[in-house]
Design a protein around this motif. Sequence first.
Motif, PDB file in Angstrom:
ATOM      1  N   ILE A 182      29.946  52.482  32.279  1.00  0.00           N
ATOM      2  CA  ILE A 182      28.874  52.201  32.208  1.00  0.00           C
ATOM      3  C   ILE A 182      28.346  50.997  33.240  1.00  0.00           C
ATOM      4  CG2 ILE A 182      27.174  50.811  30.698  1.00  0.00           C
ATOM      5  CD1 ILE A 182      28.532  52.211  28.132  1.00  0.00           C
ATOM      6  N   GLU A 183      29.340  50.048  33.470  1.00  0.00           N
ATOM      7  CA  GLU A 183      29.064  48.976  34.449  1.00  0.00           C
ATOM      8  C   GLU A 183      29.008  49.668  35.774  1.00  0.00           C
ATOM      9  OE1 GLU A 183      28.214  46.048  33.641  1.00  0.00           O
ATOM     10  OE2 GLU A 183      28.367  46.621  31.461  1.00  0.00           O
ATOM     11  N   THR A 184      29.817  50.463  36.148  1.00  0.00           N
ATOM     12  CA  THR A 184      29.682  51.330  37.221  1.00  0.00           C
ATOM     13  C   THR A 184      28.467  52.194  37.727  1.00  0.00           C
ATOM     14  OG1 THR A 184      32.236  51.650  37.375  1.00  0.00           O
ATOM     15  CG2 THR A 184      30.931  53.026  38.890  1.00  0.00           C
ATOM     16  N   ILE A 185      27.899  52.365  36.639  1.00  0.00           N
ATOM     17  CA  ILE A 185      26.675  53.065  36.749  1.00  0.00           C
ATOM     18  C   ILE A 185      25.270  52.187  37.298  1.00  0.00           C
ATOM     19  CG2 ILE A 185      24.773  54.375  35.888  1.00  0.00           C
ATOM     20  CD1 ILE A 185      26.812  55.681  34.102  1.00  0.00           C
ATOM     21  N   LYS A 186      25.490  50.937  36.705  1.00  0.00           N
ATOM     22  CA  LYS A 186      24.555  49.782  37.085  1.00  0.00           C
ATOM     23  C   LYS A 186      24.835  49.217  38.537  1.00  0.00           C
ATOM     24  CE  LYS A 186      24.631  48.100  32.061  1.00  0.00           C
ATOM     25  NZ  LYS A 186      24.892  46.811  31.304  1.00  0.00           N
ATOM     26  N   ARG A 187      25.979  49.288  38.826  1.00  0.00           N
ATOM     27  CA  ARG A 187      26.345  48.608  40.233  1.00  0.00           C
ATOM     28  C   ARG A 187      27.163  49.520  40.981  1.00  0.00           C
ATOM     29  NH1 ARG A 187      25.776  44.204  36.854  1.00  0.00           N
ATOM     30  NH2 ARG A 187      24.197  42.869  37.491  1.00  0.00           N
ATOM     31  N   PRO A 188      26.865  50.881  41.351  1.00  0.00           N
ATOM     32  CA  PRO A 188      27.937  51.789  42.076  1.00  0.00           C
ATOM     33  C   PRO A 188      28.107  51.407  43.227  1.00  0.00           C
ATOM     34  CG  PRO A 188      25.516  52.838  41.961  1.00  0.00           C
ATOM     35  CD  PRO A 188      25.527  51.434  41.406  1.00  0.00           C
ATOM     36  N   ILE A 189      27.481  50.692  44.112  1.00  0.00           N
ATOM     37  CA  ILE A 189      28.093  50.535  45.306  1.00  0.00           C
ATOM     38  C   ILE A 189      28.877  49.365  45.577  1.00  0.00           C
ATOM     39  CG2 ILE A 189      27.155  50.281  47.832  1.00  0.00           C
ATOM     40  CD1 ILE A 189      26.434  52.744  46.533  1.00  0.00           C
ATOM     41  N   THR A 190      28.579  48.040  45.069  1.00  0.00           N
ATOM     42  CA  THR A 190      29.168  46.938  45.238  1.00  0.00           C
ATOM     43  C   THR A 190      30.065  46.545  44.266  1.00  0.00           C
ATOM     44  OG1 THR A 190      27.330  45.528  44.424  1.00  0.00           O
ATOM     45  CG2 THR A 190      27.459  45.968  46.979  1.00  0.00           C
ATOM     46  N   GLY A 191      29.901  47.039  42.999  1.00  0.00           N
ATOM     47  CA  GLY A 191      30.668  46.725  41.682  1.00  0.00           C
ATOM     48  C   GLY A 191      30.235  45.313  41.257  1.00  0.00           C
ATOM     49  N   ILE A 192      30.866  45.057  40.191  1.00  0.00           N
ATOM     50  CA  ILE A 192      30.601  43.847  39.301  1.00  0.00           C
ATOM     51  C   ILE A 192      30.983  42.454  39.818  1.00  0.00           C
ATOM     52  CG2 ILE A 192      29.768  45.035  37.421  1.00  0.00           C
ATOM     53  CD1 ILE A 192      32.284  44.444  36.082  1.00  0.00           C
ATOM     54  N   GLY A 193      32.197  42.820  40.801  1.00  0.00           N
ATOM     55  CA  GLY A 193      32.965  41.523  41.313  1.00  0.00           C
ATOM     56  C   GLY A 193      34.199  41.486  40.660  1.00  0.00           C
ATOM     57  N   VAL A 194      35.111  41.051  41.603  1.00  0.00           N
ATOM     58  CA  VAL A 194      36.612  41.124  41.341  1.00  0.00           C
ATOM     59  C   VAL A 194      36.908  40.179  39.862  1.00  0.00           C
ATOM     60  CG1 VAL A 194      38.939  40.526  42.018  1.00  0.00           C
ATOM     61  CG2 VAL A 194      37.583  41.653  43.505  1.00  0.00           C
ATOM     62  N   GLY A 195      37.615  40.605  38.967  1.00  0.00           N
ATOM     63  CA  GLY A 195      37.958  39.838  37.697  1.00  0.00           C
ATOM     64  C   GLY A 195      36.787  39.835  37.006  1.00  0.00           C
ATOM     65  N   VAL A 196      35.515  40.204  37.089  1.00  0.00           N
ATOM     66  CA  VAL A 196      34.670  39.882  36.282  1.00  0.00           C
ATOM     67  C   VAL A 196      34.798  40.898  34.853  1.00  0.00           C
ATOM     68  CG1 VAL A 196      32.068  40.414  35.902  1.00  0.00           C
ATOM     69  CG2 VAL A 196      32.832  39.352  38.147  1.00  0.00           C
ATOM     70  N   PHE A 197      35.329  42.164  35.151  1.00  0.00           N
ATOM     71  CA  PHE A 197      35.285  42.789  33.839  1.00  0.00           C
ATOM     72  C   PHE A 197      36.440  42.336  32.775  1.00  0.00           C
ATOM     73  CE2 PHE A 197      37.124  46.496  31.263  1.00  0.00           C
ATOM     74  CZ  PHE A 197      35.869  47.449  31.193  1.00  0.00           C
ATOM     75  N   ALA A 198      37.356  41.677  33.007  1.00  0.00           N
ATOM     76  CA  ALA A 198      38.298  41.272  32.304  1.00  0.00           C
ATOM     77  C   ALA A 198      37.717  39.840  31.601  1.00  0.00           C
ATOM     78  CB  ALA A 198      39.709  40.836  32.871  1.00  0.00           C
ATOM     79  N   GLU A 199      36.784  39.213  32.173  1.00  0.00           N
ATOM     80  CA  GLU A 199      36.224  37.970  31.944  1.00  0.00           C
ATOM     81  C   GLU A 199      34.904  38.034  31.065  1.00  0.00           C
ATOM     82  OE1 GLU A 199      37.520  34.638  32.174  1.00  0.00           O
ATOM     83  OE2 GLU A 199      39.456  35.589  32.964  1.00  0.00           O
ATOM     84  N   HIS A 200      34.333  39.176  31.343  1.00  0.00           N
ATOM     85  CA  HIS A 200      32.855  39.480  30.877  1.00  0.00           C
ATOM     86  C   HIS A 200      32.820  40.687  29.823  1.00  0.00           C
ATOM     87  CE1 HIS A 200      31.762  35.472  32.397  1.00  0.00           C
ATOM     88  NE2 HIS A 200      32.113  35.888  33.654  1.00  0.00           N
ATOM     89  N   ILE A 201      33.394  41.836  30.387  1.00  0.00           N
ATOM     90  CA  ILE A 201      33.256  43.157  30.057  1.00  0.00           C
ATOM     91  C   ILE A 201      34.143  43.469  28.874  1.00  0.00           C
ATOM     92  CG2 ILE A 201      32.592  45.463  30.301  1.00  0.00           C
ATOM     93  CD1 ILE A 201      30.554  43.438  31.754  1.00  0.00           C
ATOM     94  N   GLY A 202      35.447  43.046  29.033  1.00  0.00           N
ATOM     95  CA  GLY A 202      36.530  43.630  28.215  1.00  0.00           C
ATOM     96  C   GLY A 202      36.545  42.878  27.138  1.00  0.00           C
ATOM     97  N   VAL A 203      35.895  41.537  27.020  1.00  0.00           N
ATOM     98  CA  VAL A 203      35.724  40.850  25.799  1.00  0.00           C
ATOM     99  C   VAL A 203      34.691  41.370  24.798  1.00  0.00           C
ATOM    100  CG1 VAL A 203      33.710  39.244  27.087  1.00  0.00           C
ATOM    101  CG2 VAL A 203      35.159  38.293  25.207  1.00  0.00           C
ATOM    102  N   LYS A 204      33.699  42.162  25.428  1.00  0.00           N
ATOM    103  CA  LYS A 204      32.605  42.872  24.494  1.00  0.00           C
ATOM    104  C   LYS A 204      33.696  43.893  23.489  1.00  0.00           C
ATOM    105  CE  LYS A 204      28.944  42.328  27.498  1.00  0.00           C
ATOM    106  NZ  LYS A 204      28.135  42.868  28.311  1.00  0.00           N
ATOM    107  N   VAL A 205      34.854  44.511  24.096  1.00  0.00           N
ATOM    108  CA  VAL A 205      35.492  45.399  23.482  1.00  0.00           C
ATOM    109  C   VAL A 205      36.565  44.827  22.286  1.00  0.00           C
ATOM    110  CG1 VAL A 205      37.107  47.449  23.528  1.00  0.00           C
ATOM    111  CG2 VAL A 205      35.096  47.021  25.247  1.00  0.00           C
ATOM    112  N   PHE A 206      37.087  43.820  23.076  1.00  0.00           N
ATOM    113  CA  PHE A 206      38.236  43.332  21.995  1.00  0.00           C
ATOM    114  C   PHE A 206      37.885  41.855  21.508  1.00  0.00           C
ATOM    115  CE2 PHE A 206      40.648  46.381  24.639  1.00  0.00           C
ATOM    116  CZ  PHE A 206      41.696  46.689  23.523  1.00  0.00           C
ATOM    117  N   GLY A 207      36.787  41.135  22.144  1.00  0.00           N
ATOM    118  CA  GLY A 207      36.443  39.930  21.444  1.00  0.00           C
ATOM    119  C   GLY A 207      37.291  38.748  22.071  1.00  0.00           C
ATOM    120  N   VAL A 208      38.102  39.078  23.043  1.00  0.00           N
ATOM    121  CA  VAL A 208      38.878  37.912  23.819  1.00  0.00           C
ATOM    122  C   VAL A 208      38.747  38.472  25.181  1.00  0.00           C
ATOM    123  CG1 VAL A 208      40.275  37.277  21.911  1.00  0.00           C
ATOM    124  CG2 VAL A 208      41.180  39.107  23.309  1.00  0.00           C
ATOM    125  N   LYS A 209      39.070  37.394  26.256  1.00  0.00           N
ATOM    126  CA  LYS A 209      39.156  37.724  27.778  1.00  0.00           C
ATOM    127  C   LYS A 209      40.459  38.327  27.915  1.00  0.00           C
ATOM    128  CE  LYS A 209      35.750  33.953  28.608  1.00  0.00           C
ATOM    129  NZ  LYS A 209      35.646  32.657  29.443  1.00  0.00           N
TER     130      LYS A 209
END
Length: 297
Positions: free
Chosen positions: A172-199
């Motif tokens: 889902i996040e790749t579709i939003k920013r397919p060329i440059t991505g969301i940034g190194v380390g951003v997934f673990a800090e901000h996206i993964g927390v939505k799935v597990f509730g923790v960073k």
Amino acid sequence: MLQVIAVFGFLEALFPNHWIFELLKFPSYYPQIGSIMQNPNQFGVIVAIGLCLSLILEKQNNISKLELYISEFVFLISLALSASRNAWLVLIFGMFLLLIYKIISIRKMILIMSLWLLCIISIPVSTYRIGLGDIKIFPLINLFVNNSSEIALPSPVGTALSRFALWQAAIIETIKRPITGIGVGVFAEHIGVKVFGVKGYHAHNIFLNVLVEQGIIGLLLFTNFLVRIASHLKYANPVTIIPIMMFLASQMPDFFAEDYTFTTIEFYFLAAAINSQKDFVIESKPQTIYNVQKTRN
């Protein structure tokens, strides 16, 4: 080196609250064992590679039978203590690679796999991780814990299915920013927390993690890096090429780049493989081919 890491796993099983483990890593996944690695999955993959590596070294007469037996004992027990299903799959993959490269026979493969299964059903945490819960199917149930009922782990089914949720979030996040991505380390800090509730939870796939954080450009650069390495490994010794293939396989359901101990060992094997090429071909202008023995470092 891999044996030392495995022995630290034994020490953690016996003394899980020792200050050295609290100093080297956080959080603790006990009763799963991680030695000096950040996570039991990394530790399990390392010892699975060590197990296969010892078989290769013995086949090439670099270690004795006694050294092989000691190594296999240490690695098999440590692998079971890690209770890492990723590592178990990597071990199975490594065994088939050893079979393809004719390092082991089918008979020896069956023997090793049987001993591995025996270790799994002998240790409570491994029994739990294969989905048998508190079923006591083997008498050695209290090998490393005082009370097997004290084991508290996430649901084995839940932790496996959670990867699909992380992969979906990454797509889902790749579709939003397919060329440059969301940034190194951003997934673990901000996206993964939505799935597990923790960073701290990455995309659990090395290619997908690179894609979501660094975009298509980053994935192309990373893929080119792998292709260039592969082009140097055509004549590499099995002692290095098989571990590298196991390293890559372990990254399909996980992502270990943030564990610097694991990454250092992985790049050591890459460097060793490139430097251990037996020969390469040089083609001159008159189309004459010379075989050149490559000097080892």
